[in-house]
Write an enzyme that holds these catalytic residues in place. Structure first.
Site, PDB file in Angstrom:
ATOM      1  N   ARG A 171       0.869  -1.174   0.000  1.00  8.98           N
ATOM      2  CA  ARG A 171       0.000   0.000   0.000  1.00  8.98           C
ATOM      3  C   ARG A 171       0.910   1.229   0.000  1.00  8.98           C
ATOM      4  NH1 ARG A 171      -1.432  -2.493   5.180  1.00  8.98           N
ATOM      5  NH2 ARG A 171      -0.292  -1.499   6.897  1.00  8.98           N
TER       6      ARG A 171
ATOM      7  N   CYS B 206      -4.766   1.611  -9.476  1.00  8.06           N
ATOM      8  CA  CYS B 206      -4.036   1.319  -8.253  1.00  8.06           C
ATOM      9  C   CYS B 206      -5.021   1.159  -7.092  1.00  8.06           C
ATOM     10  CB  CYS B 206      -3.058   2.452  -7.950  1.00  8.06           C
ATOM     11  SG  CYS B 206      -2.156   2.148  -6.436  1.00  8.06           S
TER      12      CYS B 206
END
Ligand SMILES: Cc1cc2nc3c(=O)[nH]c(=O)nc-3n(C[C@H](O)[C@H](O)[C@H](O)COP(=O)(O)O)c2cc1C
Length: 355
Positions: A118, A182
């Site tokens: 992340r 993303c």
């Protein structure tokens, strides 16, 4: 046993992001002098005419590239070329530098051959990347530039972000990738909405004086119908190719304790899902596809090529298998082509698709 398989337990004792940073420093060191670069080349490069192919008006020495995210800031493109990758994709590059999400933000799932990240578009920003590309020059293999927006940007600001990075970096690129897939950046609006995608493509097209091929990177989590809708938009705007896929939010079948971390999962467990998306796309378009997700061997690369990918990329497989990854995959691909009676990669693309 390779050197890397001896070193890996040591490297894996370090926090993943630190190991990654150190690895990249080593690569930068390796590319910094002619003798070390030549030594890397002589150990790791593998050439074979059956692996060569042309896409997007560019000649690729082999179909195995390094995926976006590994060299976000163009720090080691020459070392990656020396390690035998047939193309290098830098980025995601944003207009300005960003710190990304809080650390820790990268996790290894060793039992699963996977990673969860992340990172959140951390990077040096387009000016720093441009300066580095000017100082180091571009690698001898095709260079892809993956571009993205700033995290807090509104929908309208995002279009301007893409325009800025595109105009600044497209002179260096053999292809540019619009990354709207993303899963670990803030969801301030729907990046895959038809209106937003149309605005991006229209804006980039008006700025595309050098006619650099523009590709779109697709997520792995959308239902088939949404992927086909996106394909329709992409085709109607003259986009030149597709990259499938980005990481997944799925945690199906994972064993490692880190599976509960939030972020995008990559590596072996993503393989099947991403091959499915490639197959779906390839059955519905003639646009070239770069296949990515769980490629870590000649077999997994070949599966994606047979499913319709012209080129493949990897990131997690490189972390697990080390510097000889591209060479081993390329060697293995030549053997698989020979086994199946294909004269070249070109002949094997889409071999598993129904007519
Ligand atoms: C740590 C990390 C950072 C990544 N950063 C990016 C990125 O900035 N832009 C992007 O398009 N993909 C990014 N990716 C996704 C990869 O390019 C690739 O699509 C995904 O990891 C699946 O391939 P793999 O299974 O070979 O790792 C990142 C992946 C990882 C593991």
């Amino acid at each position: 046993m390779t050197c890397y398989s001896r070193l890996r337990p040591l490297a894996f004792r370090l926090p993943p992001e630190l190991a990654h940073t150190l690895g990249k420093r080593l690569l930068r060191l390796g590319q910094s002098t002619w003798p070390t670069r030549t030594a890397l080349r002589s150990v790791y490069q593998y050439e074979h005419p059956a692996l060569e192919l042309e896409r997007f008006g560019t000649q690729f020495p082999n179909p195995v590239g390094i995926a976006a995210g590994f060299d976000k800031n163009a720090e080691c493109t020459h070392a990656l070329e020396a390690l035998g990758f047939g193309f290098v994709e830098i980025g995601t590059v944003t207009p300005y530098s960003q710190t990304g999400n809080e650390k820790p933000r990268l996790f290894r799932l060793q039992e699963d051959g996977a990673m969860i990240n992340r990172m959140g578009f951390n990077g040096d920003g387009m000016e720093a990347v441009k300066e580095r590309l000017l100082a180091d020059s571009t690698p001898g293999v095709p260079l892809g530039v993956n571009i993205g927006k700033m995290n807090p940007s509104t929908e309208r600001e995002a279009i301007e972000d893409y325009r800025r990075v595109f105009t600044r970096l497209n002179p260096f690129a053999d292809y540019v990738v619009v990354n709207v897939s993303c899963p670990n950046t803030p969801d301030t609006f729907d990046e895959n909405s038809p209106e937003h995608l149309e605005s991006i493509f229209e804006t980039l097209e008006t700025e595309n004086d050098f006619e650099v091929p523009i590709l779109v990177k697709i997520g792995s989590d959308s239902p088939d119908e949404s992927i086909l809708e996106l394909l329709e938009i992409v085709e109607s705007h003259g986009v030149d190719g597709l990259i499938a896929t980005n990481t997944t939010t799925s945690r199906e079948g994972l064993q490692a304790p880190e599976r509960d971390e939030w972020g995008g999962m990559s590596g072996a467990p993503l393989r099947e899902q991403s091959t499915h998306v490639i197959e779906l796309l390839a059955s519905n378009t003639d646009l070239p596809i770069i296949g990515v997700g769980g490629v870590d061997s000649a077999e997994s690369a070949y599966e994606k090529i047979r499913a319709g990918a012209s080129l493949v990329q990897l990131y997690t497989g490189f972390v697990y298998n080390g510097p000889s990854t591209a060479r081993e995959i390329n060697k293995g691909l030549v053997e698989l082509l020979e086994r199946d009676g294909f004269a070249s990669i070109e002949a094997a693309i889409g071999a598993d698709l129904e007519d």
